[in-house]
Design a protein around this motif. Structure first.
Motif, PDB file in Angstrom:
ATOM      1  N   SER A   9       0.642  -1.282   0.221  1.00  0.00           N
ATOM      2  CA  SER A   9      -0.386   0.247   0.200  1.00  0.00           C
ATOM      3  C   SER A   9       0.332   1.658  -0.171  1.00  0.00           C
ATOM      4  N   ARG A  10       1.969   0.936   0.631  1.00  0.00           N
ATOM      5  CA  ARG A  10       2.439   2.729   1.174  1.00  0.00           C
ATOM      6  C   ARG A  10       3.372   2.892  -0.251  1.00  0.00           C
ATOM      7  N   PRO A  11       4.400   1.516  -0.766  1.00  0.00           N
ATOM      8  CA  PRO A  11       5.081   2.030  -2.206  1.00  0.00           C
ATOM      9  C   PRO A  11       4.163   2.344  -3.512  1.00  0.00           C
ATOM     10  N   TYR A  12       3.029   1.657  -3.783  1.00  0.00           N
ATOM     11  CA  TYR A  12       1.742   2.265  -4.667  1.00  0.00           C
ATOM     12  C   TYR A  12       1.420   3.552  -4.217  1.00  0.00           C
ATOM     13  N   LEU A  13       1.295   4.281  -3.107  1.00  0.00           N
ATOM     14  CA  LEU A  13       0.544   5.166  -2.580  1.00  0.00           C
ATOM     15  C   LEU A  13       1.883   6.107  -2.920  1.00  0.00           C
ATOM     16  N   ASP A  14       3.368   6.188  -3.073  1.00  0.00           N
ATOM     17  CA  ASP A  14       4.108   6.970  -2.874  1.00  0.00           C
ATOM     18  C   ASP A  14       4.402   6.587  -5.015  1.00  0.00           C
ATOM     19  N   LEU A  15       3.991   5.622  -5.206  1.00  0.00           N
ATOM     20  CA  LEU A  15       4.337   5.796  -7.078  1.00  0.00           C
ATOM     21  C   LEU A  15       3.514   6.164  -7.305  1.00  0.00           C
ATOM     22  N   LEU A  16       1.706   6.728  -7.027  1.00  0.00           N
ATOM     23  CA  LEU A  16       1.137   7.486  -7.649  1.00  0.00           C
ATOM     24  C   LEU A  16       1.438   8.446  -7.229  1.00  0.00           C
ATOM     25  N   THR A  17       1.266   9.406  -6.149  1.00  0.00           N
ATOM     26  CA  THR A  17       2.357  10.603  -5.827  1.00  0.00           C
ATOM     27  C   THR A  17       3.494  10.864  -6.501  1.00  0.00           C
ATOM     28  N   SER A  18       3.832  10.089  -7.526  1.00  0.00           N
ATOM     29  CA  SER A  18       5.085  10.325  -8.080  1.00  0.00           C
ATOM     30  C   SER A  18       4.628  10.877  -9.063  1.00  0.00           C
ATOM     31  N   TRP A  19       3.504   9.931 -10.108  1.00  0.00           N
ATOM     32  CA  TRP A  19       2.929  10.170 -11.212  1.00  0.00           C
ATOM     33  C   TRP A  19       2.026  11.472 -11.209  1.00  0.00           C
ATOM     34  N   GLY A  20       1.311  11.974 -10.328  1.00  0.00           N
ATOM     35  CA  GLY A  20       0.431  13.090 -10.244  1.00  0.00           C
ATOM     36  C   GLY A  20       1.194  14.658 -10.328  1.00  0.00           C
ATOM     37  N   SER A  21       2.489  14.041  -9.596  1.00  0.00           N
ATOM     38  CA  SER A  21       3.354  15.818  -9.352  1.00  0.00           C
ATOM     39  C   SER A  21       3.720  15.877 -10.831  1.00  0.00           C
ATOM     40  N   HIS A  22       4.106  14.956 -11.933  1.00  0.00           N
ATOM     41  CA  HIS A  22       4.062  15.597 -13.064  1.00  0.00           C
ATOM     42  C   HIS A  22       3.309  15.311 -14.092  1.00  0.00           C
ATOM     43  N   CYS A  80       4.797  15.530 -20.442  1.00  0.00           N
ATOM     44  CA  CYS A  80       5.660  14.299 -20.858  1.00  0.00           C
ATOM     45  C   CYS A  80       4.607  13.096 -21.556  1.00  0.00           C
ATOM     46  N   PHE A  81       4.423  13.395 -23.106  1.00  0.00           N
ATOM     47  CA  PHE A  81       3.439  12.384 -23.248  1.00  0.00           C
ATOM     48  C   PHE A  81       4.521  11.533 -23.713  1.00  0.00           C
ATOM     49  N   ASP A  82       5.569  10.809 -23.431  1.00  0.00           N
ATOM     50  CA  ASP A  82       6.311   9.835 -23.641  1.00  0.00           C
ATOM     51  C   ASP A  82       6.599   9.469 -22.689  1.00  0.00           C
ATOM     52  N   GLU A  83       6.655   9.315 -21.070  1.00  0.00           N
ATOM     53  CA  GLU A  83       6.744   8.847 -20.007  1.00  0.00           C
ATOM     54  C   GLU A  83       5.574   8.376 -19.377  1.00  0.00           C
ATOM     55  N   ALA A  84       6.273   6.479 -19.223  1.00  0.00           N
ATOM     56  CA  ALA A  84       5.027   6.008 -19.161  1.00  0.00           C
ATOM     57  C   ALA A  84       4.496   6.223 -17.444  1.00  0.00           C
ATOM     58  N   GLU A  85       3.340   7.101 -17.749  1.00  0.00           N
ATOM     59  CA  GLU A  85       2.774   7.467 -16.521  1.00  0.00           C
ATOM     60  C   GLU A  85       1.509   7.822 -16.587  1.00  0.00           C
ATOM     61  N   LEU A  86       0.596   7.998 -15.585  1.00  0.00           N
ATOM     62  CA  LEU A  86      -0.967   8.355 -16.168  1.00  0.00           C
ATOM     63  C   LEU A  86      -1.193   9.329 -16.157  1.00  0.00           C
ATOM     64  N   SER A  87      -2.652   9.303 -16.717  1.00  0.00           N
ATOM     65  CA  SER A  87      -3.215  10.127 -16.814  1.00  0.00           C
ATOM     66  C   SER A  87      -3.887  11.240 -15.858  1.00  0.00           C
ATOM     67  N   TRP A  88      -4.778  11.733 -15.725  1.00  0.00           N
ATOM     68  CA  TRP A  88      -5.453  12.442 -14.636  1.00  0.00           C
ATOM     69  C   TRP A  88      -6.395  11.832 -15.032  1.00  0.00           C
TER      70      TRP A  88
END
Length: 369
Positions: free
Chosen positions: A274-287, A301-309
């Protein structure tokens, strides 16, 4: 003892030869000698299995000069099966030696005719597992529906992990199980490895693995580190979680590939996630950046492997639909992030303000239904 250690050190070479073209020169006598060595290694396992220091010494010697070796002390107890499986799959083995091998497996020395030998049962299971894991794959699908093929692979993986952990007590054996698991999963394509790992964790949670540990996981409680240590399945979940969390790039790809509902389910039952997953979502959201022309948050950056809004909002919503503990942890994380960015009350200034407002609105509507 040094002579025994030197003999054990030859096991990797014996297994390597059994998979090579060198066996085309083997006759029945050579095959019998190889099988005798395998039974000797099995005897060493039975003799030293209750002596931790000697077990560790033998395990270290097996890996000597081979840091990537997957072999450990438990493999000594399965030498006849490991050797037999390698030879059966080697088409270079001459017909006469192959017939001799099959005869030896069906009727090993000292075995009485009648009941099926245990070695043959184990060999059949290894053969089935190797065939199943080697099947060609179509386009990968998330394991949300747990198709029969995926369930079978996950059950086989759990069964082998339990066998690896049955005799384990020193910390080195835990490291050995992780090395073995990494070797198996890294032979699969990355998406399929993620599917199998997630399905195995789901089966553990549901208490419906191939060889259930007595009654574990039936109450639906979170399988955290303390609970796991008190059950047989703790030795199984531990390596799976270590494999996922031990590499940030791998864990990030795992979370990108799997659907939010499945990840929320896993995070709700395995607190290590749970904590690592929340940290990862936080990192993606900050971008994410706010685009005033579109009136929404967009990727920087659309080339980055991250999540959309929309994807990020769906992930946080799924987490808040989980257990009360996970819901509280998720809302607390969002409120803290909102406060750290200025505690704004209007949209478009902080991604965390907007996410928290969206999640709370969803929960309010859900409570009214």
């Amino acid at each position: 003892m040094e002579a025994v250690l030197e003999q054990v050190e030859q096991l990797p070479a014996l297994l390597a030869v059994s998979r090579s073209a060198l066996v085309r020169d083997w006759d029945s006598l050579t095959l019998d000698r190889a099988l005798e060595w395998a039974r000797y290694f099995q005897h060493l396992h039975d003799r030293f299995r209750t002596r931790p220091r000697l077990r560790e010494a033998l395990g270290r010697r097996l890996r000597r000069g081979q840091p990537s070796s997957l072999l450990g002390f438990p493999h000594l107890g399965r030498c006849p099966q490991l050797l037999g499986l390698a030879l059966l799959e080697n088409r270079a083995l001459p017909p006469a030696a192959c017939r001799r091998l099959i005869h030896s497996l069906l009727q090993p020395p000292g075995a009485e005719a009648g009941p099926e030998p245990r070695s043959l049962v184990l060999l059949a299971r290894r053969k089935a597992a190797s065939r199943l894991l080697a099947l060609p794959r179509g386009p990968p699908r998330p394991p949300e529906g747990m198709e029969p093929q995926l369930q079978a692979e996950a059950q086989l993986l759990l069964s082998r992990l339990r066998e690896e952990g049955q005799e384990a007590e020193p910390a080195e054996e835990a490291a050995g199980r992780l090395r073995w698991l990494s070797g198996v999963l890294e032979q699969l394509s990355q998406p399929r490895a993620f599917e199998v790992a997630a399905a195995a964790l789901l089966l553990l949670r549901q208490g419906s693995g191939a060889e259930q540990a007595g009654g574990g996981g039936r109450d639906g409680n979170s399988l955290d580190g303390n609970q796991a240590s008190g059950t047989g399945d703790g030795c199984v979940a531990g390596p799976l979680l270590s494999w996922l969390l031990g590499n940030l790039e791998r864990f990030s790809a795992f979370c990108l590939f799997l659907p939010g509902s499945l990840l929320a389910s896993l995070a709700g039952h395995y607190s290590q996630l749970s904590r690592p997953y929340l940290d990862l979502l936080t990192s993606w959201g900050s971008h994410l950046l706010y685009d005033p022309l579109q009136g929404q948050w967009v990727k920087s950056c659309f080339d980055e492997a991250e999540l959309s809004w929309d994807e990020l909002r769906e992930r946080f919503t799924c987490l808040c639909q989980g257990s009360a503990l996970l819901k509280g942890q998720t809302q607390a994380a969002l409120k803290l992030l909102k406060a750290q960015e200025g505690d704004f009350k209007v949209c478009g200034l902080s991604v965390w303000t907007d996410l928290l407002m969206e999640v709370e609105e969803y929960l309010r509507k859900a409570a009214e239904r």
